[in-house]
Enzyme design. Structure first.
Site, PDB file in Angstrom:
ATOM      1  CG  HIS A 157      -2.178  -0.863   0.869  1.00 54.22           C
ATOM      2  ND1 HIS A 157      -3.318  -0.381   0.276  1.00 54.22           N
ATOM      3  CD2 HIS A 157      -2.390  -2.187   1.047  1.00 54.22           C
ATOM      4  CE1 HIS A 157      -4.182  -1.360   0.113  1.00 54.22           C
ATOM      5  NE2 HIS A 157      -3.645  -2.474   0.569  1.00 54.22           N
ATOM      6  NE  ARG A 158       6.401   0.193   1.448  1.00 52.33           N
ATOM      7  CZ  ARG A 158       7.618  -0.336   1.456  1.00 52.33           C
ATOM      8  NH1 ARG A 158       8.616   0.304   2.046  1.00 52.33           N
ATOM      9  NH2 ARG A 158       7.854  -1.493   0.885  1.00 52.33           N
TER      10      ARG A 158
END
Length: 186
Positions: A157-158
């Site tokens: 999710h970065r």
């Protein structure tokens, strides 16, 4: 019998090639998933280098099909089958199992319906596929039996949010459900 085994392996090769092609095309539409994270920096790649998880007796190796987005279906089939065969024979060169930008892991051949794969670092996503099986489905208001497969996408999710991940899966599904699109030249 041997002929049945050979026919099954050919069918799996064709199916796997269609799947790789669909993923490569979807990655071009959603390039955020065709990325790596190194030193906290997200790098999106133009070339789609798909890692293909291959089980060995003593573990797992991920040969990389380079430039999959620039290959037609027949080139994908030929190159992927060569990579997989050489991986099982432990004849890959180091650069043939490094540099991936996205990985596909398929447990369908092991009769697994669904699973969650762990991201192959430094990549930002991995797609897990299960076996194709007959399941009841409602089509145009009618109950019917359809070939169905579960796909699970793990993302970092970065680099990728859930909405983009969902749209990517929708695109892979759309392409697999309209296979003539996979025959188009890159």
């Amino acid at each position: 019998d041997l002929h049945r085994l050979i026919r099954r392996q050919r069918q799996m090769c064709i199916r796997d090639s269609l799947f790789i092609k669909a993923v490569a095309m979807a990655l071009e539409k959603y390039p955020q998933l065709n990325a790596t994270v190194e030193d906290e920096e997200v790098r999106v790649w133009k070339d789609v280098n798909i890692g293909i998880a291959v089980s060995l007796e003593d573990g797992l190796i991920v040969p990389v099909l380079r430039g999959a987005n620039k290959l037609d279906l027949f080139e994908i089939a030929s190159q992927a089958s060569d990579l997989i065969a050489r991986a099982r024979e432990k004849r890959l060169k180091e650069d043939e199992f490094s540099g991936g930008t996205f990985t596909i892991s398929n447990m369908g051949a092991l009769n697994v319906e669904s699973f969650i794969a762990i991201i192959n670092i430094p990549e930002v996503a991995i797609l897990a596929t299960g076996r194709i099986t007959d399941k009841p489905a409602v089509v145009d208001g009618q109950l019917t039996i359809r070939k169905m497969m579960t796909m699970t996408l793990s993302v970092d999710h970065r680099a990728v949010d859930g909405v983009t991940a969902a749209k990517f899966l929708q695109e892979v599904k759309r392409l697999l459900e309209t296979p003539y699109l996979l025959l188009m030249r890159p």
